[in-house]
Design a protein around this motif. Structure first.
Motif, mmCIF file in Angstrom:
data_model
loop_
_atom_site.group_PDB
_atom_site.id
_atom_site.type_symbol
_atom_site.label_atom_id
_atom_site.label_comp_id
_atom_site.label_asym_id
_atom_site.label_seq_id
_atom_site.Cartn_x
_atom_site.Cartn_y
_atom_site.Cartn_z
ATOM 1 N N LEU A 50 -33.642 -48.748 38.738
ATOM 2 C CA LEU A 50 -34.144 -47.475 39.516
ATOM 3 C C LEU A 50 -33.706 -46.239 38.772
ATOM 4 O O LEU A 50 -32.668 -46.147 38.403
ATOM 5 N N GLN A 54 -33.389 -41.953 43.000
ATOM 6 C CA GLN A 54 -33.646 -42.853 43.807
ATOM 7 C C GLN A 54 -32.440 -44.030 44.526
ATOM 8 O O GLN A 54 -32.258 -44.243 45.660
ATOM 9 N N VAL A 55 -31.506 -44.089 43.405
ATOM 10 C CA VAL A 55 -30.484 -45.035 44.055
ATOM 11 C C VAL A 55 -29.691 -44.207 44.741
ATOM 12 O O VAL A 55 -29.243 -44.761 45.933
ATOM 13 N N GLY A 57 -30.674 -41.616 46.726
ATOM 14 C CA GLY A 57 -31.396 -41.110 47.936
ATOM 15 C C GLY A 57 -31.486 -42.417 48.737
ATOM 16 O O GLY A 57 -31.332 -42.331 50.113
ATOM 17 N N TRP A 58 -31.499 -43.774 48.249
ATOM 18 C CA TRP A 58 -31.496 -44.853 49.192
ATOM 19 C C TRP A 58 -30.295 -45.002 49.823
ATOM 20 O O TRP A 58 -30.100 -45.432 50.946
ATOM 21 N N LEU A 61 -29.927 -42.783 52.577
ATOM 22 C CA LEU A 61 -30.761 -43.080 53.737
ATOM 23 C C LEU A 61 -30.220 -44.421 54.522
ATOM 24 O O LEU A 61 -30.078 -44.513 55.601
ATOM 25 N N LEU A 62 -29.742 -45.455 53.721
ATOM 26 C CA LEU A 62 -28.862 -46.324 54.401
ATOM 27 C C LEU A 62 -27.626 -46.180 55.246
ATOM 28 O O LEU A 62 -27.435 -46.895 56.215
#
Length: 163
Positions: A50, A54-55, A57-58, A61-62
């Motif tokens: 990724l 994105q890494v 960002g996720w 979020l998590l």
């Protein structure tokens, strides 16, 4: 062996600075180190498949199910009155320093490998030490630069062994 020697140098420095025994705060710091190491390792693995944005960002979020309640409790105990300057500083630390920095960091880990990048990151506290002396007139004990030099040698050995 060099990585273990570097860790031993830091541990000896920590024990000496703590008056000869580890404190509860040292144990908390060690626990945080383990959690962060696991996060960096997983982030480096994900960065192979990724993009870095994105890494991170996720990951953010998590983390929300944990960070939102903790933030709510913290704000109820210590209310804040944000100024424009404080909000701008927070946004820079969150978006600029962290988010953009981690995008580059994860890309680097994917490119050179997690173990090599992790060893390079050991130089970060040493740079903090240098900047604290230059910018904040921090006074160092003799042990601090000696430990820093020992860790730098260990980093160099690990990088050379992997190359």
């Amino acid at each position: 062996m060099a990585a273990l020697a570097g860790a031993a140098a830091v541990l000896a420095f920590t024990v000496r600075q703590s008056g000869g025994a580890l404190t509860t705060a040292d144990l908390y710091l060690f626990g945080a180190l383990l959690v962060c190491a696991a996060g960096y390792t997983e982030g480096g693995r994900l960065a192979r498949v990724l993009p870095g944005w994105q890494v991170i960002g996720w990951a953010l979020l998590l983390c929300l199910p944990l960070t939102l309640p903790v933030a709510a409790v913290a704000l109820s105990v210590e209310p804040v009155e944000p100024t424009a300057r404080a909000v701008a500083g927070l946004l820079w630390v969150a978006a600029g320093s962290q988010f953009l920095g981690l995008i580059v960091w994860y890309r680097g880990m994917a490119a050179i490998g997690i173990p090599r990048a992790s060893q390079l990151q050991l130089a970060q506290p040493l740079l903090t030490l240098v900047w604290s002396v230059l910018l904040l007139n921090e006074q160092l004990t003799v042990a601090a630069p000696l430990t820093a030099a020992a860790v730098l040698v260990c980093i160099a050995v690990t990088q050379r062994a992997r190359g």
